[in-house]
Design a protein around this motif. Structure first.
Motif, PDB file in Angstrom:
ATOM      1  N   GLU A  15     -67.878  49.027 108.425  1.00 41.13           N
ATOM      2  CA  GLU A  15     -66.319  49.098 108.047  1.00 41.13           C
ATOM      3  C   GLU A  15     -65.976  47.668 107.577  1.00 41.13           C
ATOM      4  O   GLU A  15     -65.074  47.626 106.502  1.00 41.13           O
ATOM      5  N   GLY A  16     -66.372  46.691 108.094  1.00 43.53           N
ATOM      6  CA  GLY A  16     -65.741  45.204 108.049  1.00 43.53           C
ATOM      7  C   GLY A  16     -64.279  45.352 108.506  1.00 43.53           C
ATOM      8  O   GLY A  16     -63.665  46.311 108.585  1.00 43.53           O
ATOM      9  N   LEU A  17     -63.495  44.286 108.377  1.00 44.49           N
ATOM     10  CA  LEU A  17     -62.286  44.194 109.060  1.00 44.49           C
ATOM     11  C   LEU A  17     -61.368  43.552 107.958  1.00 44.49           C
ATOM     12  O   LEU A  17     -61.694  42.514 107.470  1.00 44.49           O
ATOM     13  N   ARG A  18     -60.422  44.290 107.648  1.00 43.33           N
ATOM     14  CA  ARG A  18     -59.294  44.012 106.580  1.00 43.33           C
ATOM     15  C   ARG A  18     -57.869  44.075 107.080  1.00 43.33           C
ATOM     16  O   ARG A  18     -57.657  45.349 107.633  1.00 43.33           O
ATOM     17  N   LEU A  19     -57.185  43.041 107.328  1.00 40.29           N
ATOM     18  CA  LEU A  19     -55.959  42.916 107.899  1.00 40.29           C
ATOM     19  C   LEU A  19     -54.857  43.479 106.855  1.00 40.29           C
ATOM     20  O   LEU A  19     -53.657  43.642 107.374  1.00 40.29           O
ATOM     21  N   ALA A  20     -55.165  43.561 105.583  1.00 38.26           N
ATOM     22  CA  ALA A  20     -54.209  44.034 104.633  1.00 38.26           C
ATOM     23  C   ALA A  20     -54.796  45.317 104.059  1.00 38.26           C
ATOM     24  O   ALA A  20     -55.815  45.531 103.741  1.00 38.26           O
ATOM     25  N   ALA A  21     -53.753  46.338 103.921  1.00 36.61           N
ATOM     26  CA  ALA A  21     -54.258  47.759 103.229  1.00 36.61           C
ATOM     27  C   ALA A  21     -54.718  47.336 102.147  1.00 36.61           C
ATOM     28  O   ALA A  21     -54.454  46.679 101.206  1.00 36.61           O
ATOM     29  N   TYR A  22     -55.731  48.401 101.930  1.00 39.98           N
ATOM     30  CA  TYR A  22     -56.418  48.138 100.563  1.00 39.98           C
ATOM     31  C   TYR A  22     -56.729  49.868 100.216  1.00 39.98           C
ATOM     32  O   TYR A  22     -56.727  50.783 101.187  1.00 39.98           O
ATOM     33  N   GLN A  23     -57.295  49.939  99.127  1.00 39.88           N
ATOM     34  CA  GLN A  23     -57.740  51.366  98.614  1.00 39.88           C
ATOM     35  C   GLN A  23     -59.319  51.322  98.592  1.00 39.88           C
ATOM     36  O   GLN A  23     -59.888  50.623  97.926  1.00 39.88           O
ATOM     37  N   ASP A  24     -59.904  52.347  99.243  1.00 38.64           N
ATOM     38  CA  ASP A  24     -61.362  52.290  99.323  1.00 38.64           C
ATOM     39  C   ASP A  24     -61.770  52.842  98.076  1.00 38.64           C
ATOM     40  O   ASP A  24     -61.084  53.016  96.912  1.00 38.64           O
ATOM     41  N   VAL A  25     -63.176  53.014  97.958  1.00 39.02           N
ATOM     42  CA  VAL A  25     -63.723  53.331  96.680  1.00 39.02           C
ATOM     43  C   VAL A  25     -63.571  54.841  96.158  1.00 39.02           C
ATOM     44  O   VAL A  25     -63.312  55.021  94.875  1.00 39.02           O
ATOM     45  N   VAL A  26     -62.730  55.612  96.735  1.00 36.92           N
ATOM     46  CA  VAL A  26     -62.279  56.714  96.394  1.00 36.92           C
ATOM     47  C   VAL A  26     -60.786  56.765  96.439  1.00 36.92           C
ATOM     48  O   VAL A  26     -60.253  57.890  96.178  1.00 36.92           O
ATOM     49  N   GLY A  27     -60.059  55.745  96.594  1.00 36.35           N
ATOM     50  CA  GLY A  27     -58.773  55.519  96.311  1.00 36.35           C
ATOM     51  C   GLY A  27     -57.859  55.763  97.735  1.00 36.35           C
ATOM     52  O   GLY A  27     -56.691  55.813  97.639  1.00 36.35           O
ATOM     53  N   TRP A  29     -56.066  54.627 101.115  1.00 31.40           N
ATOM     54  CA  TRP A  29     -55.479  53.425 101.728  1.00 31.40           C
ATOM     55  C   TRP A  29     -56.181  53.443 103.134  1.00 31.40           C
ATOM     56  O   TRP A  29     -56.251  54.368 103.866  1.00 31.40           O
ATOM     57  N   THR A  30     -56.537  52.286 103.432  1.00 29.51           N
ATOM     58  CA  THR A  30     -57.342  51.793 104.532  1.00 29.51           C
ATOM     59  C   THR A  30     -56.974  50.539 104.902  1.00 29.51           C
ATOM     60  O   THR A  30     -56.555  49.581 104.213  1.00 29.51           O
ATOM     61  N   ILE A  31     -57.244  50.304 106.353  1.00 27.67           N
ATOM     62  CA  ILE A  31     -56.844  49.042 106.874  1.00 27.67           C
ATOM     63  C   ILE A  31     -57.667  48.883 108.153  1.00 27.67           C
ATOM     64  O   ILE A  31     -58.026  49.808 108.663  1.00 27.67           O
ATOM     65  N   GLY A  32     -57.706  47.667 108.592  1.00 26.24           N
ATOM     66  CA  GLY A  32     -58.366  47.387 109.932  1.00 26.24           C
ATOM     67  C   GLY A  32     -59.947  47.563 109.565  1.00 26.24           C
ATOM     68  O   GLY A  32     -60.563  47.063 108.627  1.00 26.24           O
ATOM     69  N   TYR A  33     -60.644  48.419 110.754  1.00 31.36           N
ATOM     70  CA  TYR A  33     -61.950  48.886 110.511  1.00 31.36           C
ATOM     71  C   TYR A  33     -62.113  50.198 110.067  1.00 31.36           C
ATOM     72  O   TYR A  33     -62.344  51.258 110.769  1.00 31.36           O
ATOM     73  N   GLY A  34     -61.622  50.558 108.669  1.00 31.66           N
ATOM     74  CA  GLY A  34     -61.645  51.688 108.093  1.00 31.66           C
ATOM     75  C   GLY A  34     -60.595  52.823 108.818  1.00 31.66           C
ATOM     76  O   GLY A  34     -61.006  53.811 108.468  1.00 31.66           O
ATOM     77  N   HIS A  35     -59.515  52.283 109.192  1.00 26.28           N
ATOM     78  CA  HIS A  35     -58.580  53.361 109.446  1.00 26.28           C
ATOM     79  C   HIS A  35     -57.945  53.739 108.530  1.00 26.28           C
ATOM     80  O   HIS A  35     -57.518  53.029 107.638  1.00 26.28           O
ATOM     81  N   THR A  36     -57.608  55.134 108.338  1.00 26.28           N
ATOM     82  CA  THR A  36     -57.057  55.754 107.375  1.00 26.28           C
ATOM     83  C   THR A  36     -55.831  56.819 107.842  1.00 26.28           C
ATOM     84  O   THR A  36     -55.971  57.023 109.292  1.00 26.28           O
ATOM     85  N   ILE A  46     -51.539  44.007 109.285  1.00 25.39           N
ATOM     86  CA  ILE A  46     -51.828  44.093 110.599  1.00 25.39           C
ATOM     87  C   ILE A  46     -52.589  42.805 111.291  1.00 25.39           C
ATOM     88  O   ILE A  46     -52.926  42.189 110.359  1.00 25.39           O
ATOM     89  N   ASP A  47     -52.540  42.484 112.625  1.00 19.64           N
ATOM     90  CA  ASP A  47     -53.552  41.560 113.280  1.00 19.64           C
ATOM     91  C   ASP A  47     -54.479  42.190 113.737  1.00 19.64           C
ATOM     92  O   ASP A  47     -54.856  43.061 113.915  1.00 19.64           O
ATOM     93  N   ARG A  48     -55.364  41.164 114.242  1.00 16.27           N
ATOM     94  CA  ARG A  48     -56.604  41.644 114.974  1.00 16.27           C
ATOM     95  C   ARG A  48     -56.443  42.677 115.999  1.00 16.27           C
ATOM     96  O   ARG A  48     -57.063  43.554 115.871  1.00 16.27           O
ATOM     97  N   ALA A  51     -55.719  45.944 114.878  1.00 11.63           N
ATOM     98  CA  ALA A  51     -56.854  46.497 114.184  1.00 11.63           C
ATOM     99  C   ALA A  51     -57.828  47.158 115.416  1.00 11.63           C
ATOM    100  O   ALA A  51     -58.456  48.251 115.208  1.00 11.63           O
ATOM    101  N   ASP A  52     -57.997  46.315 116.419  1.00 12.20           N
ATOM    102  CA  ASP A  52     -58.938  46.856 117.667  1.00 12.20           C
ATOM    103  C   ASP A  52     -58.190  48.092 118.135  1.00 12.20           C
ATOM    104  O   ASP A  52     -58.953  48.767 118.612  1.00 12.20           O
ATOM    105  N   GLN A  53     -56.948  48.010 118.426  1.00 12.33           N
ATOM    106  CA  GLN A  53     -56.269  49.250 118.949  1.00 12.33           C
ATOM    107  C   GLN A  53     -56.482  50.453 118.092  1.00 12.33           C
ATOM    108  O   GLN A  53     -56.645  51.454 118.499  1.00 12.33           O
ATOM    109  N   LEU A  54     -56.283  50.337 116.690  1.00 12.35           N
ATOM    110  CA  LEU A  54     -56.610  51.481 115.687  1.00 12.35           C
ATOM    111  C   LEU A  54     -57.683  51.995 115.888  1.00 12.35           C
ATOM    112  O   LEU A  54     -58.108  53.343 115.999  1.00 12.35           O
ATOM    113  N   LEU A  55     -58.868  50.968 116.130  1.00  9.76           N
ATOM    114  CA  LEU A  55     -60.290  51.389 116.198  1.00  9.76           C
ATOM    115  C   LEU A  55     -60.364  52.296 117.583  1.00  9.76           C
ATOM    116  O   LEU A  55     -60.992  53.405 117.561  1.00  9.76           O
TER     117      LEU A  55
END
Length: 148
Positions: A15-27, A29-36, A46-48, A51-55
């Motif tokens: 999943e990787g760690l992304r602290l800013a929301a982004y759109q995945d390959v199918v559009g 919105w995703t953040i953290g470790y693949g949280h949608t 968000i901060d680390r 992200a850990d809590q969302l996971l």
């Protein structure tokens, strides 16, 4: 069952760690470790620790879902592989999959053979997804860890 650290590491790796929301390959919105979800939107950061809590929260939902769908005994590695698969693809895809049907029929080897078939997003085969499915398959087939 709960996901082991080995399973968590696999999910975090792919999943990787992304602290800013982004759109995945199918559009999506995703953040953290693949949280949608409805809570993820453009401009969200968000901060680390968040992200850990969302996971952790997401894993609890997927662990419960996998436990409810699997009708046969699985070892820790098999459970971790199924949670990673579901975390990436959703519980609905696991629920309706040949992978789950074969597993619940006791065909563990046949179920393992299904992982690489789930390498597409938006109808396109993606090398990164195939690599993840192969890692999940290898984990699923790995002997259960020894109990300390």
């Amino acid at each position: 069952m709960q996901t082991s650290q080995n399973g968590i590491n696999l999910i975090q790796q792919f999943e990787g760690l992304r602290l800013a929301a982004y759109q995945d390959v199918v559009g999506v919105w995703t953040i953290g470790y693949g949280h949608t979800g409805a809570d993820v939107h453009a401009g969200l950061t968000i901060d680390r620790q968040q992200a850990d809590q969302l996971l952790r929260d997401d894993l609890a939902r997927f662990e419960q879902g996998v436990s409810g769908l699997v009708a046969v005994a699985v070892n820790q590695n098999q459970f971790d592989a199924l949670v990673s698969f579901s975390y990436n693809l959703g519980l609905g895809n696991l629920r309706n999959s040949t992978l789950l049907r074969l597993l619940n029929a006791g065909d563990y080897r046949g179920a393992a053979g299904q992982f690489p078939l789930w390498d597409k997003a938006g109808g396109q085969a993606l090398p990164g997804l195939l690599k993840r499915r192969q890692a999940e398959q290898a984990l699923f087939l790995a002997p259960a860890p020894a109990i300390a």
